[in-house]
Design an enzyme around this catalytic site. Structure first.
Site, PDB file in Angstrom:
ATOM      1  N   ASN A  44       0.867  -1.181   0.000  1.00  0.00           N
ATOM      2  CA  ASN A  44       0.000   0.000   0.000  1.00  0.00           C
ATOM      3  C   ASN A  44       0.903   1.229   0.000  1.00  0.00           C
ATOM      4  O   ASN A  44       1.855   1.316   0.765  1.00  0.00           O
ATOM      5  CB  ASN A  44      -0.936   0.010   1.209  1.00  0.00           C
ATOM      6  CG  ASN A  44      -2.018   1.045   1.052  1.00  0.00           C
ATOM      7  OD1 ASN A  44      -1.745   2.235   0.892  1.00  0.00           O
ATOM      8  ND2 ASN A  44      -3.266   0.608   1.080  1.00  0.00           N
ATOM      9  N   ARG A  45       0.567   2.185  -0.849  1.00  0.00           N
ATOM     10  CA  ARG A  45       1.440   3.341  -1.053  1.00  0.00           C
ATOM     11  C   ARG A  45       1.069   4.545  -0.193  1.00  0.00           C
ATOM     12  O   ARG A  45       1.640   5.624  -0.344  1.00  0.00           O
ATOM     13  CB  ARG A  45       1.434   3.703  -2.545  1.00  0.00           C
ATOM     14  CG  ARG A  45       2.026   2.540  -3.363  1.00  0.00           C
ATOM     15  CD  ARG A  45       1.656   2.555  -4.796  1.00  0.00           C
ATOM     16  NE  ARG A  45       0.222   2.322  -4.981  1.00  0.00           N
ATOM     17  CZ  ARG A  45      -0.387   2.380  -6.151  1.00  0.00           C
ATOM     18  NH1 ARG A  45       0.290   2.646  -7.236  1.00  0.00           N
ATOM     19  NH2 ARG A  45      -1.688   2.157  -6.251  1.00  0.00           N
TER      20      ARG A  45
END
Length: 163
Positions: A44-45
């Site tokens: 997840n960024r």
């Protein structure tokens, strides 16, 4: 094979009396639930995007993540308090119980609400917007499932937080 589970959100929102921006996700992923904190999936960024637009180092620990948020007057939470879900799949969410945003809104200076992705936006709009009286701004999801968005594009679009 995964099965549907009815799950309750188990960690608190991050905010303080100086928080001005609230970022909402839909519901914690399996990895986030295992780590007991937001955006815990390594792909997840969210933390990379936030660190980039805030010109900070990417935080590693929960304490570093909380400090970065609070130092920039940002609060985070999720729209859903509990739901029935298949793994981490937002598209499988049903039996939604929404978080009560009264306390966080009364005990902070939240002026704007941003939502991380389409599902969070739909849920907020459907269940919470009338109660809070604050329209949410939809931002593209930082989830690894949103592969159409590259990191640079996410960072550019998420700069909306700073306006």
């Amino acid at each position: 094979m995964q099965e549907y589970q009815n799950i309750h959100h188990t960690f608190e929102p991050v905010y303080d009396e100086n928080s001005r921006i609230l970022i909402l996700g839909s519901f914690p992923s399996v990895k986030s639930r295992e780590n007991h904190f937001y955006y815990g999936h390594p792909q997840n960024r969210f933390w990379k995007v936030l660190a980039s637009i805030l010109e900070e180092a990417v935080p590693e620990t929960i304490e570093e993540k909380k400090a970065m948020l609070l130092n920039h007057h940002i609060a985070i939470w999720d729209v859903i308090e509990s739901c029935t879900i298949l793994g981490s799949s937002d598209t499988s969410i049903k039996d939604v119980v929404v978080n009560d945003f009264t306390e966080i809104l009364q005990n902070s200076k939240i002026e704007k609400i941003f939502v991380n992705g389409t599902k969070a936006y739909e849920l907020y709009h459907k269940y919470a917007e009338k109660k809070t009286g604050i329209k949410a701004v939809r931002l593209p999801s930082t989830s690894p499932a949103n592969a159409a968005w590259k990191l640079d594009g996410l960072c550019q679009t998420w700069r909306e937080l700073l306006r």
